[in-house]
Design a protein around this motif. Structure first.
Motif, PDB file in Angstrom:
ATOM      1  N   GLU A  68       0.841  -1.187   0.000  1.00 33.52           N
ATOM      2  CA  GLU A  68       0.000   0.000   0.000  1.00 33.52           C
ATOM      3  C   GLU A  68       0.880   1.243   0.000  1.00 33.52           C
ATOM      4  OE1 GLU A  68      -3.066   2.193   3.040  1.00 33.52           O
ATOM      5  OE2 GLU A  68      -3.028   0.010   3.023  1.00 33.52           O
ATOM      6  N   VAL A  69       0.522   2.201  -0.844  1.00 30.51           N
ATOM      7  CA  VAL A  69       1.254   3.465  -0.907  1.00 30.51           C
ATOM      8  C   VAL A  69       0.978   4.244   0.375  1.00 30.51           C
ATOM      9  CG1 VAL A  69       1.524   5.649  -2.141  1.00 30.51           C
ATOM     10  CG2 VAL A  69       1.133   3.544  -3.427  1.00 30.51           C
ATOM     11  N   VAL A  70       2.048   4.599   1.103  1.00 32.91           N
ATOM     12  CA  VAL A  70       1.880   5.347   2.351  1.00 32.91           C
ATOM     13  C   VAL A  70       2.365   6.797   2.219  1.00 32.91           C
ATOM     14  CG1 VAL A  70       1.899   3.339   3.858  1.00 32.91           C
ATOM     15  CG2 VAL A  70       4.047   4.459   3.309  1.00 32.91           C
ATOM     16  N   GLU A  71       3.132   7.089   1.166  1.00 32.19           N
ATOM     17  CA  GLU A  71       3.591   8.463   0.949  1.00 32.19           C
ATOM     18  C   GLU A  71       3.997   8.624  -0.510  1.00 32.19           C
ATOM     19  OE1 GLU A  71       6.940  11.539   2.747  1.00 32.19           O
ATOM     20  OE2 GLU A  71       6.691   9.569   3.677  1.00 32.19           O
ATOM     21  N   VAL A  72       3.693   9.787  -1.072  1.00 31.97           N
ATOM     22  CA  VAL A  72       4.103  10.070  -2.449  1.00 31.97           C
ATOM     23  C   VAL A  72       4.969  11.323  -2.472  1.00 31.97           C
ATOM     24  CG1 VAL A  72       2.093   8.973  -3.510  1.00 31.97           C
ATOM     25  CG2 VAL A  72       2.012  11.385  -2.976  1.00 31.97           C
ATOM     26  N   GLY A  73       5.960  11.306  -3.340  1.00 34.47           N
ATOM     27  CA  GLY A  73       6.836  12.448  -3.495  1.00 34.47           C
ATOM     28  C   GLY A  73       6.246  13.476  -4.456  1.00 34.47           C
ATOM     29  N   GLU A  74       6.859  14.627  -4.479  1.00 29.31           N
ATOM     30  CA  GLU A  74       6.432  15.714  -5.353  1.00 29.31           C
ATOM     31  C   GLU A  74       6.423  15.242  -6.805  1.00 29.31           C
ATOM     32  OE1 GLU A  74       8.032  20.114  -6.673  1.00 29.31           O
ATOM     33  OE2 GLU A  74       8.716  19.244  -4.788  1.00 29.31           O
ATOM     34  N   GLY A  75       5.364  15.589  -7.523  1.00 24.34           N
ATOM     35  CA  GLY A  75       5.262  15.270  -8.936  1.00 24.34           C
ATOM     36  C   GLY A  75       4.648  13.918  -9.249  1.00 24.34           C
ATOM     37  N   VAL A  76       4.382  13.105  -8.258  1.00 20.69           N
ATOM     38  CA  VAL A  76       3.788  11.786  -8.493  1.00 20.69           C
ATOM     39  C   VAL A  76       2.296  11.967  -8.733  1.00 20.69           C
ATOM     40  CG1 VAL A  76       3.260   9.522  -7.508  1.00 20.69           C
ATOM     41  CG2 VAL A  76       5.508  10.564  -7.130  1.00 20.69           C
ATOM     42  N   THR A  77       1.812  11.480  -9.870  1.00 19.85           N
ATOM     43  CA  THR A  77       0.394  11.615 -10.203  1.00 19.85           C
ATOM     44  C   THR A  77      -0.278  10.278 -10.503  1.00 19.85           C
ATOM     45  OG1 THR A  77       0.940  12.000 -12.537  1.00 19.85           O
ATOM     46  CG2 THR A  77       0.716  13.947 -11.133  1.00 19.85           C
ATOM     47  N   ARG A  78       0.501   9.249 -10.734  1.00 23.24           N
ATOM     48  CA  ARG A  78      -0.062   7.956 -11.132  1.00 23.24           C
ATOM     49  C   ARG A  78      -0.718   7.216  -9.977  1.00 23.24           C
ATOM     50  NH1 ARG A  78       3.252   3.272 -14.327  1.00 23.24           N
ATOM     51  NH2 ARG A  78       1.514   1.854 -14.558  1.00 23.24           N
ATOM     52  N   VAL A  79      -0.213   7.397  -8.756  1.00 21.51           N
ATOM     53  CA  VAL A  79      -0.779   6.748  -7.579  1.00 21.51           C
ATOM     54  C   VAL A  79      -0.940   7.777  -6.477  1.00 21.51           C
ATOM     55  CG1 VAL A  79       0.180   4.471  -8.095  1.00 21.51           C
ATOM     56  CG2 VAL A  79       1.480   6.057  -6.686  1.00 21.51           C
ATOM     57  N   LYS A  80      -1.754   7.409  -5.467  1.00 19.04           N
ATOM     58  CA  LYS A  80      -1.943   8.301  -4.319  1.00 19.04           C
ATOM     59  C   LYS A  80      -1.876   7.475  -3.040  1.00 19.04           C
ATOM     60  CE  LYS A  80      -6.997   8.139  -4.588  1.00 19.04           C
ATOM     61  NZ  LYS A  80      -7.027   6.941  -5.384  1.00 19.04           N
ATOM     62  N   THR A  81      -1.715   8.146  -1.910  1.00 18.55           N
ATOM     63  CA  THR A  81      -1.680   7.463  -0.630  1.00 18.55           C
ATOM     64  C   THR A  81      -2.925   6.597  -0.462  1.00 18.55           C
ATOM     65  OG1 THR A  81      -0.407   9.274   0.330  1.00 18.55           O
ATOM     66  CG2 THR A  81      -1.544   7.842   1.872  1.00 18.55           C
ATOM     67  N   GLY A  82      -2.726   5.369  -0.021  1.00 18.46           N
ATOM     68  CA  GLY A  82      -3.835   4.432   0.162  1.00 18.46           C
ATOM     69  C   GLY A  82      -4.020   3.468  -0.994  1.00 18.46           C
ATOM     70  N   ASP A  83      -3.447   3.775  -2.159  1.00 16.72           N
ATOM     71  CA  ASP A  83      -3.574   2.861  -3.309  1.00 16.72           C
ATOM     72  C   ASP A  83      -2.836   1.560  -3.027  1.00 16.72           C
ATOM     73  OD1 ASP A  83      -5.023   4.701  -4.753  1.00 16.72           O
ATOM     74  OD2 ASP A  83      -3.414   5.158  -6.190  1.00 16.72           O
ATOM     75  N   ARG A  84      -3.436   0.469  -3.479  1.00 13.73           N
ATOM     76  CA  ARG A  84      -2.756  -0.832  -3.426  1.00 13.73           C
ATOM     77  C   ARG A  84      -2.007  -1.011  -4.736  1.00 13.73           C
ATOM     78  NH1 ARG A  84      -7.557  -4.667  -1.549  1.00 13.73           N
ATOM     79  NH2 ARG A  84      -6.400  -5.972  -2.980  1.00 13.73           N
ATOM     80  N   VAL A  85      -0.752  -1.442  -4.646  1.00 16.68           N
ATOM     81  CA  VAL A  85       0.095  -1.548  -5.837  1.00 16.68           C
ATOM     82  C   VAL A  85       0.834  -2.876  -5.861  1.00 16.68           C
ATOM     83  CG1 VAL A  85       0.404   0.952  -6.109  1.00 16.68           C
ATOM     84  CG2 VAL A  85       1.989  -0.329  -4.660  1.00 16.68           C
ATOM     85  N   ALA A  86       1.236  -3.263  -7.056  1.00 19.69           N
ATOM     86  CA  ALA A  86       2.060  -4.450  -7.255  1.00 19.69           C
ATOM     87  C   ALA A  86       3.196  -4.067  -8.182  1.00 19.69           C
ATOM     88  CB  ALA A  86       1.242  -5.583  -7.883  1.00 19.69           C
ATOM     89  N   ASP A  87       4.344  -4.707  -7.992  1.00 16.78           N
ATOM     90  CA  ASP A  87       5.494  -4.423  -8.831  1.00 16.78           C
ATOM     91  C   ASP A  87       6.187  -5.729  -9.163  1.00 16.78           C
ATOM     92  OD1 ASP A  87       7.323  -2.976 -10.290  1.00 16.78           O
ATOM     93  OD2 ASP A  87       8.593  -2.541  -8.576  1.00 16.78           O
ATOM     94  N   ARG A  88       6.619  -5.815 -10.391  1.00 15.60           N
ATOM     95  CA  ARG A  88       7.394  -6.965 -10.828  1.00 15.60           C
ATOM     96  C   ARG A  88       8.516  -6.459 -11.699  1.00 15.60           C
ATOM     97  NH1 ARG A  88       8.447 -10.432 -14.793  1.00 15.60           N
ATOM     98  NH2 ARG A  88       8.666 -12.623 -14.284  1.00 15.60           N
ATOM     99  N   LEU A  89       9.736  -6.703 -11.282  1.00 16.21           N
ATOM    100  CA  LEU A  89      10.899  -6.347 -12.088  1.00 16.21           C
ATOM    101  C   LEU A  89      11.217  -7.523 -12.989  1.00 16.21           C
ATOM    102  CD1 LEU A  89      13.122  -4.766  -9.326  1.00 16.21           C
ATOM    103  CD2 LEU A  89      11.651  -3.604 -10.963  1.00 16.21           C
ATOM    104  N   ALA A  90      11.467  -7.248 -14.234  1.00 18.97           N
ATOM    105  CA  ALA A  90      11.781  -8.350 -15.177  1.00 18.97           C
ATOM    106  C   ALA A  90      13.256  -8.420 -15.425  1.00 18.97           C
ATOM    107  CB  ALA A  90      11.042  -8.145 -16.476  1.00 18.97           C
TER     108      ALA A  90
END
Length: 90
Positions: A68-90
């Motif tokens: 879960e996103v708990v903090e976003v830096g300046e300029g971040v628009t794709r996600v917001k605090t509280g969003d659930r996210v997944a990441d996979r590095l290939a």
């Protein structure tokens, strides 16, 4: 925060459970509270040192995770605090 990291070399015996401070969020970055992580074949190759990585130690070998996103830096628009996210590095 608790992390499992390589401290001085590769190999399963080199993985250590340690503590690190919670990182500060910079512009364009997000802080995610991890809720689940998995190790995949790429992680196994890294653990065994088979990729020949020239990565400085210590570092955390992890390719897949969700949280879960708990903090976003300046300029971040794709996600917001509280969003659930997944990441996979290939």
């Amino acid at each position: 925060m608790k992390v499992i990291e390589f401290q001085n070399g590769f190999g399963i015996e080199s993985l250590k459970l340690t503590e690190r401070p919670i990182p500060k969020v910079s512009s364009g970055q997000v802080l995610i509270k991890m809720q689940a992580a998995s190790l995949n074949y790429r992680d196994l190759i890294i653990i065994n040192g088979a990729l020949g990585l020239k990565h400085p130690f210590p570092f955390i070998p992890l390719s897949d995770g969700v949280g879960e996103v708990v903090e976003v830096g300046e300029g971040v628009t794709r996600v917001k605090t509280g969003d659930r996210v997944a990441d996979r590095l290939a």
